[in-house]
Design a protein around this motif. Structure first.
Motif, PDB file in Angstrom:
ATOM      1  N   SER A  96       0.809  -1.219   0.000  1.00 36.58           N
ATOM      2  CA  SER A  96       0.000   0.000   0.000  1.00 36.58           C
ATOM      3  C   SER A  96       0.843   1.270   0.000  1.00 36.58           C
ATOM      4  O   SER A  96       0.292   2.367   0.021  1.00 36.58           O
ATOM      5  N   GLY A  97       2.162   1.110  -0.001  1.00 33.95           N
ATOM      6  CA  GLY A  97       3.028   2.268  -0.135  1.00 33.95           C
ATOM      7  C   GLY A  97       3.852   2.629   1.080  1.00 33.95           C
ATOM      8  O   GLY A  97       4.547   3.648   1.086  1.00 33.95           O
ATOM      9  N   ALA A  98       3.814   1.812   2.147  1.00 33.70           N
ATOM     10  CA  ALA A  98       4.632   2.113   3.326  1.00 33.70           C
ATOM     11  C   ALA A  98       6.111   1.977   2.985  1.00 33.70           C
ATOM     12  O   ALA A  98       6.510   1.092   2.231  1.00 33.70           O
ATOM     13  N   PHE A  99       6.913   2.850   3.575  1.00 28.40           N
ATOM     14  CA  PHE A  99       8.363   2.762   3.368  1.00 28.40           C
ATOM     15  C   PHE A  99       8.933   1.604   4.183  1.00 28.40           C
ATOM     16  O   PHE A  99       9.805   0.873   3.718  1.00 28.40           O
ATOM     17  N   ASP A 100       8.433   1.441   5.410  1.00 29.19           N
ATOM     18  CA  ASP A 100       8.901   0.350   6.268  1.00 29.19           C
ATOM     19  C   ASP A 100       7.819   0.019   7.289  1.00 29.19           C
ATOM     20  O   ASP A 100       6.841   0.757   7.441  1.00 29.19           O
ATOM     21  N   PHE A 101       8.014  -1.087   7.992  1.00 26.03           N
ATOM     22  CA  PHE A 101       7.020  -1.582   8.940  1.00 26.03           C
ATOM     23  C   PHE A 101       7.767  -2.087  10.167  1.00 26.03           C
ATOM     24  O   PHE A 101       8.581  -3.000  10.066  1.00 26.03           O
ATOM     25  N   LEU A 102       7.515  -1.475  11.337  1.00 25.48           N
ATOM     26  CA  LEU A 102       8.226  -1.830  12.554  1.00 25.48           C
ATOM     27  C   LEU A 102       7.255  -2.297  13.625  1.00 25.48           C
ATOM     28  O   LEU A 102       6.146  -1.777  13.747  1.00 25.48           O
ATOM     29  N   GLU A 103       7.693  -3.265  14.424  1.00 27.06           N
ATOM     30  CA  GLU A 103       6.871  -3.792  15.501  1.00 27.06           C
ATOM     31  C   GLU A 103       7.336  -3.243  16.836  1.00 27.06           C
ATOM     32  O   GLU A 103       8.541  -3.155  17.110  1.00 27.06           O
ATOM     33  N   LYS A 104       6.382  -2.852  17.682  1.00 28.52           N
ATOM     34  CA  LYS A 104       6.701  -2.418  19.036  1.00 28.52           C
ATOM     35  C   LYS A 104       6.979  -3.650  19.907  1.00 28.52           C
ATOM     36  O   LYS A 104       6.348  -4.686  19.728  1.00 28.52           O
ATOM     37  N   PRO A 105       7.883  -3.544  20.878  1.00 22.82           N
ATOM     38  CA  PRO A 105       8.771  -2.395  21.115  1.00 22.82           C
ATOM     39  C   PRO A 105       9.927  -2.410  20.115  1.00 22.82           C
ATOM     40  O   PRO A 105      10.474  -3.474  19.816  1.00 22.82           O
ATOM     41  N   TYR A 106      10.272  -1.272  19.572  1.00 21.79           N
ATOM     42  CA  TYR A 106      11.337  -1.188  18.577  1.00 21.79           C
ATOM     43  C   TYR A 106      12.584  -0.587  19.217  1.00 21.79           C
ATOM     44  O   TYR A 106      12.529   0.149  20.193  1.00 21.79           O
ATOM     45  N   ASP A 107      13.715  -0.954  18.647  1.00 25.60           N
ATOM     46  CA  ASP A 107      14.989  -0.397  19.092  1.00 25.60           C
ATOM     47  C   ASP A 107      15.097   1.036  18.585  1.00 25.60           C
ATOM     48  O   ASP A 107      14.910   1.286  17.390  1.00 25.60           O
ATOM     49  N   HIS A 108      15.375   1.979  19.463  1.00 30.38           N
ATOM     50  CA  HIS A 108      15.413   3.389  19.067  1.00 30.38           C
ATOM     51  C   HIS A 108      16.465   3.671  18.007  1.00 30.38           C
ATOM     52  O   HIS A 108      16.250   4.485  17.110  1.00 30.38           O
ATOM     53  N   ARG A 109      17.600   3.007  18.116  1.00 29.39           N
ATOM     54  CA  ARG A 109      18.643   3.212  17.100  1.00 29.39           C
ATOM     55  C   ARG A 109      18.195   2.710  15.738  1.00 29.39           C
ATOM     56  O   ARG A 109      18.440   3.349  14.717  1.00 29.39           O
ATOM     57  N   MET A 110      17.513   1.577  15.724  1.00 29.70           N
ATOM     58  CA  MET A 110      16.995   1.051  14.455  1.00 29.70           C
ATOM     59  C   MET A 110      15.950   2.002  13.876  1.00 29.70           C
ATOM     60  O   MET A 110      15.936   2.260  12.672  1.00 29.70           O
ATOM     61  N   LEU A 111      15.080   2.527  14.754  1.00 28.48           N
ATOM     62  CA  LEU A 111      14.054   3.453  14.284  1.00 28.48           C
ATOM     63  C   LEU A 111      14.688   4.684  13.653  1.00 28.48           C
ATOM     64  O   LEU A 111      14.271   5.130  12.576  1.00 28.48           O
TER      65      LEU A 111
END
Length: 204
Positions: A96-111
């Motif tokens: 649908s056009g998302a650049f990326d998809f992250l699951e909580k809890p996420y690593d702040h550095r990765m985010l």
């Protein structure tokens, strides 16, 4: 250069946490929305930027909002976040056009790394759009006959064959060809071809 960042999440603590994380960069303007409805209501007046969009919210869901934001593909890069991810949801978001998809809890550095990559993509998309608009404007400056000559040149036809196809003299074709090059601001056929492609003359 000021960067614009938009947080869309119904959880106030999450919004505050993300705001504190992203504002470490002093060149970033941050705006938060407590719902997808509020974000969509303001989307037409927002500057191009990166959107961090929660999937599950009251009212319009993040996935539904993504579909609306995707209509402004050049203006926004959307990073989806959720506490209840699955592969199907991630695939649907990317389609649908998302650049990326992250699951909580996420690593702040990765985010932060994902956000940086999203800004690189955004800058490229904006530049491509600007180039396409410039190309279209140059193509629109051509007369009907000049566009016909350009189309023949793109097909690889020599001046004599173009003259035969368009029922013109070779000298007249040369005249139109010179006009095409001058109006497009190019010196070679390959440069004219790039403009024709960028401006949509050759199709998608």
């Amino acid at each position: 250069m000021i960067r614009h960042f938009y947080i869309v999440d119904d959880d106030e603590s999450v919004r505050k946490s993300l705001h504190g994380l992203v504002r470490l960069r002093t060149d970033t303007m941050i705006r938060s929305f407590s719902s997808a409805d509020a974000c969509l209501a303001a989307i037409g007046e927002l500057e191009p930027g990166v959107v961090l969009l929660d999937v599950q919210m009251p009212g319009v869901s993040g996935m539904e909002a993504l579909g609306e934001i995707a209509h402004h593909r050049t203006a926004f890069q959307v990073i989806m976040i959720t506490g209840h991810a699955n592969i199907t949801m991630a695939v649907d978001a990317m389609r649908s056009g998302a650049f990326d998809f992250l699951e909580k809890p996420y690593d702040h550095r990765m985010l932060l790394q994902v956000i940086e990559r999203a800004y690189v993509r955004l800058e490229s998309a904006v530049q491509d759009q600007a180039g396409a608009e410039t190309a279209r404007a140059r193509l629109e400056s051509l007369s009907v006959r000049e566009r016909e000559v350009l189309a023949q040149l793109i097909d690889g036809r020599p001046n004599k064959l173009i003259a035969h196809e368009l029922d013109l003299s070779t000298r007249t074709v040369e005249y139109y060809r010179a006009n095409v090059m001058a109006k497009l601001g190019v010196r070679t056929l390959s440069e004219a071809l790039r403009i024709a492609f960028a401006g949509g003359m050759l199709g998608p």
